[in-house]
Every structure is written in structure tokens, then in C-alpha cells.
Scaffold this active site. Structure first.
Site, PDB file in Angstrom:
ATOM      1  N   ASP A  70      45.480  33.407  46.969  1.00  0.00           N
ATOM      2  CA  ASP A  70      45.152  32.930  45.621  1.00  0.00           C
ATOM      3  C   ASP A  70      43.662  32.645  45.554  1.00  0.00           C
ATOM      4  O   ASP A  70      43.160  31.762  46.256  1.00  0.00           O
ATOM      5  CB  ASP A  70      45.973  31.655  45.361  1.00  0.00           C
ATOM      6  CG  ASP A  70      45.811  31.110  43.950  1.00  0.00           C
ATOM      7  OD1 ASP A  70      45.089  31.708  43.141  1.00  0.00           O
ATOM      8  OD2 ASP A  70      46.428  30.063  43.679  1.00  0.00           O
ATOM      9  N   GLY A  71      42.979  33.408  44.696  1.00  0.00           N
ATOM     10  CA  GLY A  71      41.556  33.158  44.480  1.00  0.00           C
ATOM     11  C   GLY A  71      40.718  34.399  44.703  1.00  0.00           C
ATOM     12  O   GLY A  71      40.648  34.919  45.821  1.00  0.00           O
ATOM     13  N   GLY A  72      40.158  34.930  43.623  1.00  0.00           N
ATOM     14  CA  GLY A  72      39.253  36.064  43.747  1.00  0.00           C
ATOM     15  C   GLY A  72      39.934  37.377  44.100  1.00  0.00           C
ATOM     16  O   GLY A  72      39.277  38.293  44.607  1.00  0.00           O
TER      17      GLY A  72
ATOM     18  N   MET B 216      44.677  29.642  50.262  1.00  0.00           N
ATOM     19  CA  MET B 216      43.685  29.691  49.183  1.00  0.00           C
ATOM     20  C   MET B 216      42.457  30.462  49.660  1.00  0.00           C
ATOM     21  O   MET B 216      41.907  30.170  50.721  1.00  0.00           O
ATOM     22  CB  MET B 216      43.265  28.282  48.763  1.00  0.00           C
ATOM     23  CG  MET B 216      44.340  27.458  48.074  1.00  0.00           C
ATOM     24  SD  MET B 216      45.025  28.201  46.582  1.00  0.00           S
ATOM     25  CE  MET B 216      43.560  28.388  45.546  1.00  0.00           C
TER      26      MET B 216
ATOM     27  N   HIS C 252      52.312  26.231  41.474  1.00  0.00           N
ATOM     28  CA  HIS C 252      51.305  25.806  42.457  1.00  0.00           C
ATOM     29  C   HIS C 252      50.797  24.425  42.067  1.00  0.00           C
ATOM     30  O   HIS C 252      50.071  24.275  41.083  1.00  0.00           O
ATOM     31  CB  HIS C 252      50.182  26.860  42.455  1.00  0.00           C
ATOM     32  CG  HIS C 252      49.050  26.564  43.388  1.00  0.00           C
ATOM     33  ND1 HIS C 252      47.853  27.253  43.329  1.00  0.00           N
ATOM     34  CD2 HIS C 252      48.918  25.675  44.402  1.00  0.00           C
ATOM     35  CE1 HIS C 252      47.052  26.791  44.256  1.00  0.00           C
ATOM     36  NE2 HIS C 252      47.657  25.826  44.914  1.00  0.00           N
TER      37      HIS C 252
ATOM     38  N   MET D  92      48.541  21.602  42.469  1.00  0.00           N
ATOM     39  CA  MET D  92      47.262  21.098  42.992  1.00  0.00           C
ATOM     40  C   MET D  92      47.124  19.670  42.517  1.00  0.00           C
ATOM     41  O   MET D  92      46.271  19.326  41.681  1.00  0.00           O
ATOM     42  CB  MET D  92      46.116  21.990  42.472  1.00  0.00           C
ATOM     43  CG  MET D  92      46.106  23.356  43.141  1.00  0.00           C
ATOM     44  SD  MET D  92      45.177  24.587  42.198  1.00  0.00           S
ATOM     45  CE  MET D  92      46.424  25.082  41.016  1.00  0.00           C
TER      46      MET D  92
ATOM     47  N   GLY E 267      40.868  24.864  41.761  1.00  0.00           N
ATOM     48  CA  GLY E 267      40.370  24.104  40.617  1.00  0.00           C
ATOM     49  C   GLY E 267      40.004  24.980  39.425  1.00  0.00           C
ATOM     50  O   GLY E 267      40.164  24.554  38.295  1.00  0.00           O
ATOM     51  N   PHE E 268      39.551  26.185  39.709  1.00  0.00           N
ATOM     52  CA  PHE E 268      39.062  27.031  38.618  1.00  0.00           C
ATOM     53  C   PHE E 268      39.355  28.501  38.899  1.00  0.00           C
ATOM     54  O   PHE E 268      39.322  28.929  40.059  1.00  0.00           O
ATOM     55  CB  PHE E 268      37.546  26.846  38.439  1.00  0.00           C
ATOM     56  CG  PHE E 268      37.171  25.424  38.139  1.00  0.00           C
ATOM     57  CD1 PHE E 268      37.213  24.937  36.835  1.00  0.00           C
ATOM     58  CD2 PHE E 268      36.841  24.561  39.174  1.00  0.00           C
ATOM     59  CE1 PHE E 268      36.904  23.606  36.574  1.00  0.00           C
ATOM     60  CE2 PHE E 268      36.528  23.232  38.915  1.00  0.00           C
ATOM     61  CZ  PHE E 268      36.569  22.746  37.607  1.00  0.00           C
ATOM     62  N   GLY E 269      39.604  29.247  37.826  1.00  0.00           N
ATOM     63  CA  GLY E 269      39.707  30.688  37.944  1.00  0.00           C
ATOM     64  C   GLY E 269      38.329  31.311  38.005  1.00  0.00           C
ATOM     65  O   GLY E 269      37.316  30.647  37.768  1.00  0.00           O
ATOM     66  N   GLY E 270      38.296  32.584  38.354  1.00  0.00           N
ATOM     67  CA  GLY E 270      37.064  33.346  38.274  1.00  0.00           C
ATOM     68  C   GLY E 270      36.052  33.128  39.383  1.00  0.00           C
ATOM     69  O   GLY E 270      34.905  33.524  39.265  1.00  0.00           O
TER      70      GLY E 270
ATOM     71  N   ASP F 150      49.608  27.323  37.523  1.00  0.00           N
ATOM     72  CA  ASP F 150      48.671  26.421  38.196  1.00  0.00           C
ATOM     73  C   ASP F 150      48.686  25.040  37.558  1.00  0.00           C
ATOM     74  O   ASP F 150      48.309  24.881  36.393  1.00  0.00           O
ATOM     75  CB  ASP F 150      47.253  27.000  38.126  1.00  0.00           C
ATOM     76  CG  ASP F 150      47.059  28.143  39.108  1.00  0.00           C
ATOM     77  OD1 ASP F 150      47.370  27.956  40.297  1.00  0.00           O
ATOM     78  OD2 ASP F 150      46.603  29.213  38.677  1.00  0.00           O
TER      79      ASP F 150
ATOM     80  N   HIS G 171      52.609  33.017  38.200  1.00  0.00           N
ATOM     81  CA  HIS G 171      51.980  31.919  38.935  1.00  0.00           C
ATOM     82  C   HIS G 171      51.499  30.857  37.945  1.00  0.00           C
ATOM     83  O   HIS G 171      50.736  31.153  37.025  1.00  0.00           O
ATOM     84  CB  HIS G 171      50.803  32.472  39.751  1.00  0.00           C
ATOM     85  CG  HIS G 171      50.171  31.490  40.672  1.00  0.00           C
ATOM     86  ND1 HIS G 171      50.722  31.128  41.890  1.00  0.00           N
ATOM     87  CD2 HIS G 171      49.011  30.787  40.569  1.00  0.00           C
ATOM     88  CE1 HIS G 171      49.933  30.255  42.496  1.00  0.00           C
ATOM     89  NE2 HIS G 171      48.887  30.024  41.708  1.00  0.00           N
TER      90      HIS G 171
ATOM     91  N   MET H 120      47.217  21.253  37.743  1.00  0.00           N
ATOM     92  CA  MET H 120      46.081  20.475  38.272  1.00  0.00           C
ATOM     93  C   MET H 120      46.064  19.092  37.627  1.00  0.00           C
ATOM     94  O   MET H 120      46.345  18.962  36.436  1.00  0.00           O
ATOM     95  CB  MET H 120      44.770  21.196  37.966  1.00  0.00           C
ATOM     96  CG  MET H 120      44.736  22.629  38.466  1.00  0.00           C
ATOM     97  SD  MET H 120      43.100  23.374  38.224  1.00  0.00           S
ATOM     98  CE  MET H 120      43.468  25.089  38.627  1.00  0.00           C
TER      99      MET H 120
ATOM    100  N   GLY I 156      44.328  35.928  38.541  1.00  0.00           N
ATOM    101  CA  GLY I 156      44.168  35.344  37.216  1.00  0.00           C
ATOM    102  C   GLY I 156      43.187  36.140  36.380  1.00  0.00           C
ATOM    103  O   GLY I 156      43.557  36.939  35.521  1.00  0.00           O
ATOM    104  N   SER I 157      41.892  35.957  36.663  1.00  0.00           N
ATOM    105  CA  SER I 157      40.870  36.613  35.836  1.00  0.00           C
ATOM    106  C   SER I 157      40.925  38.128  35.955  1.00  0.00           C
ATOM    107  O   SER I 157      40.637  38.833  34.979  1.00  0.00           O
ATOM    108  CB  SER I 157      39.479  36.080  36.190  1.00  0.00           C
ATOM    109  OG  SER I 157      39.244  36.173  37.573  1.00  0.00           O
TER     110      SER I 157
END
Ligand code: DX5
Ligand code: ZN
Length: 239
Positions: free
Chosen positions: A182-184, A144, A74, A76, A149-152, A43, A41, A45, A204-205
């Protein structure tokens, strides 16, 4: 019930997000997780659609020389139409554009004409109805589970009903869509998104911020498969 259809289970995969990888060591980071997946994946931005800047086609082109993974790109960005061809030329296999930027039908047509697998994405507060008109035109729908915008960031469980709506609508129409989240996503939250009907899990994280990224990735996939199997047994389906 539409969850855990054979199509969903057969195509379960973790797509590790390089956003959380060490950018000075991307080639090794990607090689390290490659035994556990066939997707990566990426990202992108632009500092406009989201308040962060990441990478562009040159980095994708560099990665392409070192990896044969499917590049799940992806976007963004506010003006994806301008960059689809450069990303395709750099080695992207699929691109995903956000429905919030508009011109969705034209962007899908452009992706198809470029030979890209076509995806559409929705932010957490964008309703199912914004995705619905395009379900029969795309290969992938990305829900989403954080604001991009941000990982973690923390997983937003309030998106689960939308994921279920997408899978139910796809099943009802006989579409074998990839439903991506995607996300968390980690070993715990992946269970909930499997229950809702997702089959591609961006992480990601929970992959790259761990001591052993490959083991972390495999742990997320194992948790997803265990949940799908448990649900199948409960439903009385042959295992
Ligand atoms: C967020 C990106 C994600 C991000 C996910 O805007 O689209 O792909 O890398 O990171 P985690 O898995 O840490 O939430
Ligand atoms: Zn992403």
C-alpha cells in the site's frame, strides 16, 4: 526461491483505495472499478495515529448498501479495538490493524471472534521482526510502502526486502497469507512488489486520479500478472 508461488499468483488482485476517489460521488466511483476487482480498500484515519482524518463506520455502511465487494478496511487508528465491532457491523469483511499500536495478539483474537478476516500492517520503518510472531494467526500482512496518512506519495523501494521476508516466512511455514502492499503502487512499481512476493496491490491515485479508473486498475493487474508469468517462464515452470 519463494517468489511467484502458485498461491501468490492465483490470488493476485488490485484493491483500489477510495481515499483518492471523489467523496461526493463514492457510489459511482466504486461501481466504476467493480468490474476489475473483487476488493475495495477503505482507509480509516483518526488524526492521531496518522496526521489526517478520513471516514468511519457510517460511510462503510452506506457503501455496503451499494457494493458486494470485499471491504478491506485499513485502520490507521490508535485504538482499533474500540472500533472493530462498529466496522464489522457496518459491513467490513476484513480489518487490518497496525502493529505499532500494540496489543496485536488481542486485536487479532478480537477480529477473529467478530468473524472478520484479520490483517496486520507495518509502517515502512517497522522491521519484519515486529510482524513475525503473528504470521500464523492472520490472513493478511500489509507492508506499507509509504508512511501512512496521504495518497499520492512516492513508492519506497527500501521496503521490498521486508515484503520478501514476509513471503519467505509464510511459504516456509506453509501459510497462504495475503501479502498486501500500500503506497505508491502503479503499473511500474507493481512489478517490483510482485518480484518480492506480494499478491494484493492497493492503488489509490494510480486508479482514481486517472481519466479511466477501470482501465488503470486493469493495467496494474496486467503488469503484475505479466511479471509473474515472465518469472515463471524464466524458472522453467509450466505456464
Ligand atoms: C495511505 C493509504 C493508502 C493510500 C494509497 O496512508 O493507506 O491506501 O490510499 O494511495 P496511493 O496509491 O495514491 O499511494
Ligand atoms: Zn491503505
Amino acid at each position: 526461491m519463494s517468489d511467484h508461488t502458485p498461491a501468490q499468483v492465483a490470488r493476485m488482485r488490485v484493491a483500489p483505495s477510495i481515499l483518492s476517489a471523489d467523496f461526493t460521488n463514492l457510489g459511482d466511483a466504486v461501481a466504476g472499478v467493480t468490474p476489475g476487482t473483487d476488493w475495495l480498500h477503505v482507509d480509516v484515519m483518526d488524526g492521531h495515529f496518522v496526521p489526517n482524518l478520513t471516514i468511519g463506520p457510517p460511510v462503510v455502511a452506506s457503501l455496503r448498501k451499494h457494493s458486494s465487494l470485499y471491504f478491506d478496511t485499513h485502520l490507521m487508528i490508535t485504538d482499533p479495538g474500540k472500533y472493530l465491532e462498529p466496522f464489522r457491523d457496518a459491513g467490513a469483511d476484513g480489518c487490518t490493524v497496525h502493529v505499532e499500536v500494540g496489543e496485536t495478539a488481542a486485536l487479532i483474537a478480537q477480529m477473529r471472534s467478530l468473524g472478520l478476516r484479520a490483517g496486520i500492517a507495518a509502517n515502512p520503518d517497522t522491521p519484519f521482526e515486529a510482524l513475525e510472531p503473528f504470521l500464523d494467526q492472520v490472513d493478511l500482512v500489509l507492508c506499507m510502502t509509504v508512511f501512512p496518512g496521504f495518497g499520492g506519495q512516492s513508492f519506497m523501494a527500501e521496503v521490498l526486502p521486508k515484503i520478501a521476508q514476509v513471503r519467505a516466512a509464510a511459504d516456509a511455514a506453509g501459510l497462504t497469507l495475503d501479502v498486501e502492499v500500500d503506497g505508491g503502487i502503479d503499473e511500474q512499481t507493481v512489478v517490483e512488489v510482485v518480484q518480492a512476493g506480494a499478491n494484493v496491490f492497493v492503488a489509490g491515485s494510480a486508479v482514481f486520479n486517472r481519466d479511466d479508473p477501470l482501465a488503470a486498475l486493469e493495467g496494474i493487474l496486467a503488469a503484475a500478472e505479466a511479471e509473474a508469468e515472465a518469472a515463471a517462464v524464466q524458472a522453467g515452470a509450466p505456464s
